[in-house]
Design a protein around this motif. Structure first.
Motif, mmCIF file in Angstrom:
data_model
loop_
_atom_site.group_PDB
_atom_site.id
_atom_site.type_symbol
_atom_site.label_atom_id
_atom_site.label_comp_id
_atom_site.label_asym_id
_atom_site.label_seq_id
_atom_site.Cartn_x
_atom_site.Cartn_y
_atom_site.Cartn_z
ATOM 1 N N SER A 1 4.921 -0.195 -7.166
ATOM 2 C CA SER A 1 4.094 -1.051 -6.317
ATOM 3 C C SER A 1 2.724 -1.292 -6.947
ATOM 4 O O SER A 1 2.208 -2.418 -6.919
ATOM 5 N N ASN A 2 2.146 -0.248 -7.530
ATOM 6 C CA ASN A 2 0.845 -0.397 -8.190
ATOM 7 C C ASN A 2 0.914 -1.387 -9.345
ATOM 8 O O ASN A 2 -0.023 -2.156 -9.581
ATOM 9 N N THR B 1 0.831 -1.200 0.000
ATOM 10 C CA THR B 1 0.000 0.000 0.000
ATOM 11 C C THR B 1 0.868 1.254 0.000
ATOM 12 O O THR B 1 1.994 1.244 0.522
ATOM 13 N N ASN C 1 -1.787 -4.429 -10.270
ATOM 14 C CA ASN C 1 -2.795 -4.094 -11.269
ATOM 15 C C ASN C 1 -2.765 -5.100 -12.420
ATOM 16 O O ASN C 1 -1.984 -6.056 -12.402
ATOM 17 N N THR D 1 5.600 4.206 -5.627
ATOM 18 C CA THR D 1 4.161 3.919 -5.601
ATOM 19 C C THR D 1 3.701 3.359 -6.945
ATOM 20 O O THR D 1 2.910 2.413 -7.004
#
Length: 217
Positions: free
Chosen positions: A62-63, A29, A67, A59
């Protein structure tokens, strides 16, 4: 009688997997990334990333892992001068990391669903005490596993880190130059903290089940 014996063992074995998956999902997160980069001991980037730039790029990385986008999600990212953010070696590694991450999350979803279904079955068939016993044992099993792995990691983290990559990745595809973006965003200190926080989250969940259910009547 037989179901009352088998049920706790299924629940016991599923519990560490569920707690590990929960810890992994929490660490994926943006909140964790922001907390991590704001720690006072977190090393600065020697090649020029500001803290906010690191958080921004990390970020996005990480996404990508969670996804449904292809590698172009990262390949299209560029520095201000038009240079790609990640080189080909880094992109290939991130593809591999995504496969491992999403595979682990699928195992988590399946294990969580199994634990919930077993709970429903236990309640419907008046086997709730056996189910609770499995959760309690699973909590203690989780703590034991974290203790063993954590001891290895604390004594020889680099060897542990290397073994982890050898288990899930081919060859030395996970080794990069210090000037590469992945190392600048995720230095060794980052991974030390990831394993530390994963262990703490799992121990917290294990204590909640092992000790909490032990005290309930």
């Amino acid at each position: 009688m037989r179901n009352s014996v088998i049920l706790p063992w299924f629940v016991t074995l599923l519990t560490p997997v569920v707690l590990l998956g929960l810890a992994l999902r929490l660490l994926l997160t943006p909140i964790f990334l922001r907390l991590e980069y704001n720690l006072p001991y977190f090393p600065a980037d020697e090649y020029g990333f500001t803290q906010e730039e690191r958080i921004y790029w990390a970020t996005l990385a990480s996404n990508y892992l969670i996804n449904d986008q292809g590698i172009s999600f990262l390949a299209d990212l560029k520095f201000g001068d038009g240079t790609p953010l990640f080189n080909e070696r880094e992109l290939k590694h991130m593809e591999d990391v995504k496969k491992v991450t999403q595979g682990a999350l699928k195992v988590w979803y399946a294990s969580l669903a199994g634990l919930i279904l077993l709970g429903g079955w236990a309640g419907f068939n008046q086997r709730w005490q056996a189910y609770r016993l499995g959760l309690k044992r699973g909590g203690w099993l989780t703590i034991g596993l974290v203790g063993i792995i954590g001891l290895f990691g604390a004594v020889a983290f680099w060897q542990f880190f290397t073994l982890f990559h050898q288990l899930f990745f081919v060859g030395n595809s996970w080794l990069f130059d210090y000037s590469d973006t992945l190392i600048r965003l995720f230095p060794l200190r980052f991974w030390q903290d990831v394993f530390l926080w994963a262990g703490l989250l799992m121990v917290g969940g294990g204590l909640g089940l092992g000790w909490g259910l032990k005290q309930s009547r």
